[in-house]
Design an enzyme around this catalytic site. Structure first.
Site, PDB file in Angstrom:
ATOM      1  N   LEU A   1       0.855  -1.180   0.000  1.00 52.15           N
ATOM      2  CA  LEU A   1       0.000   0.000   0.000  1.00 52.15           C
ATOM      3  C   LEU A   1       0.889   1.227   0.000  1.00 52.15           C
ATOM      4  CD1 LEU A   1      -2.671  -0.915   2.732  1.00 52.15           C
ATOM      5  CD2 LEU A   1      -2.927  -1.077   0.240  1.00 52.15           C
ATOM      6  N   ASP A   2       0.440   2.290  -0.659  1.00 61.68           N
ATOM      7  CA  ASP A   2       1.169   3.546  -0.610  1.00 61.68           C
ATOM      8  C   ASP A   2       1.333   3.999   0.836  1.00 61.68           C
ATOM      9  OD1 ASP A   2       1.313   3.674  -3.347  1.00 61.68           O
ATOM     10  OD2 ASP A   2      -0.358   5.084  -3.567  1.00 61.68           O
ATOM     11  N   ARG A   3       2.376   4.766   1.081  1.00 62.24           N
ATOM     12  CA  ARG A   3       2.647   5.261   2.437  1.00 62.24           C
ATOM     13  C   ARG A   3       1.443   6.006   3.004  1.00 62.24           C
ATOM     14  NH1 ARG A   3       4.757   9.823   5.045  1.00 62.24           N
ATOM     15  NH2 ARG A   3       4.690  10.994   3.100  1.00 62.24           N
ATOM     16  N   LEU A   4       0.743   6.757   2.186  1.00 65.50           N
ATOM     17  CA  LEU A   4      -0.352   7.589   2.686  1.00 65.50           C
ATOM     18  C   LEU A   4      -1.683   6.855   2.756  1.00 65.50           C
ATOM     19  CD1 LEU A   4       0.423  10.999   0.932  1.00 65.50           C
ATOM     20  CD2 LEU A   4       1.150  10.173   3.182  1.00 65.50           C
ATOM     21  N   THR A   5      -1.747   5.631   2.244  1.00 71.55           N
ATOM     22  CA  THR A   5      -2.974   4.845   2.267  1.00 71.55           C
ATOM     23  C   THR A   5      -2.991   3.940   3.489  1.00 71.55           C
ATOM     24  OG1 THR A   5      -3.035   4.829  -0.161  1.00 71.55           O
ATOM     25  CG2 THR A   5      -4.384   3.196   0.984  1.00 71.55           C
TER      26      THR A   5
END
Length: 285
Positions: A132-136
């Protein structure tokens, strides 16, 4: 050549590999990485793929790999826990918080879900089956043992996993839902944003509006930033997104405005047992 690193995971971190340009290894590592790397050679902490220790006089040809533990720079601590949703002998499923990268990359190393969980759970072979993306935030699956890693990673790569995300964004009364968004998304190195091109599509997302600016997003592909790009292409950028439509510089220690994107559900038939699996995030937006 063996794909297994010759050094074990240490304090949650695997060794880094360096592809040599050729010559005396000590001189090259000192030139490229400085005195700390040279000191590792002198201490016997640099090894070849077969486990042979590199000495101060070792010479190796170009493209040879050597392995050593990296020195960690100071990182801003991500002040959120990583709840475990499920755990057995093969997998660990967690509810990843916003702002925490999945695995070490760039300036995020120790403050990643992989390293923190290896340390907290005492599981040095823990490895993400997807990312998952860091911000997700949301459901993230790890394999617990090297022997089962390939089966789960192949399952994700082959698209045999149902993924459902929730997102918050604006409302455009002229848009009709549900709708499928497909386009060609390309993410180039050293560019923060992914871009859409006019060639054959490689990314597809089903977008459903559940009301009041809450959307369910069901991707059938897994391109970098796919959901963020597709929502932005509809004129509905996800709330809190610092990249789309415009890049916003956010200090590393600012956790006040999370991206309103949540990996809510994972569903699949277990590749080892055939058992149906379903994991759901306990987080909300």
């Amino acid at each position: 050549m063996s794909r297994i690193p010759p050094l074990p995971v240490r304090d949650g971190l695997g060794p880094a590999r360096v592809r040599l340009r050729g010559g005396v290894v000590l001189d090259e590592l000192a030139s490229r990485f400085g005195a700390e790397a040279a000191a590792k050679v002198l201490a016997g902490e640099v090894v070849c793929t077969d486990g042979t220790v590199v000495t101060p006089t070792t010479q190796l040809p170009a493209n040879t790999l050597v392995w050593m533990y990296r020195e960690l720079a100071d990182e801003v601590e991500v002040p959120f826990d990583i709840p475990v949703l499920y755990r057995d002998d093969d997998i660990v499923v967690v509810d990843k918080p916003h702002f925490l990268a999945t695995m070490p990359r760039g300036r995020h190393v120790a403050q990643t879900a992989t390293v923190r969980l290896r340390r907290e759970l005492g599981m040095p072979e823990l490895s993400p089956a997807h990312r998952l993306d860091r911000l997700t935030a949301g459901v993230l699956l790890f394999t617990a043992r090297r022997e089962v890693r390939g089966a789960y990673q192949t399952m994700f790569a082959a698209g045999r996993v149902g993924k459902r995300y929730l997102a918050r964004a604006g409302v455009d009364p002229t848009l009709r839902f549900p709708r499928v968004v497909w386009s060609r998304i390309v993410k180039r190195r050293r560019h923060l944003q992914a871009v859409e091109e006019t060639n054959r599509p490689n990314a597809e997302t089903l977008v459903e509006h559940l009301g009041d600016g809450l959307y369910r997003l069901s991707p059938s592909t897994g391109r970098t930033h796919q959901l963020r790009v597709h929502m932005n292409s509809l004129g509905l950028p996800i709330d809190g997104d610092p990249l789309y439509p415009e890049v916003v510089d956010v200090p590393a220690d600012d956790f006040s405005r999370p991206l309103k994107l949540l990996a809510h559900t994972l569903e699949f038939d277990d590749p080892l047992t055939g058992e149906p699996r379903r994991f759901t995030s306990a987080r909300t937006l």
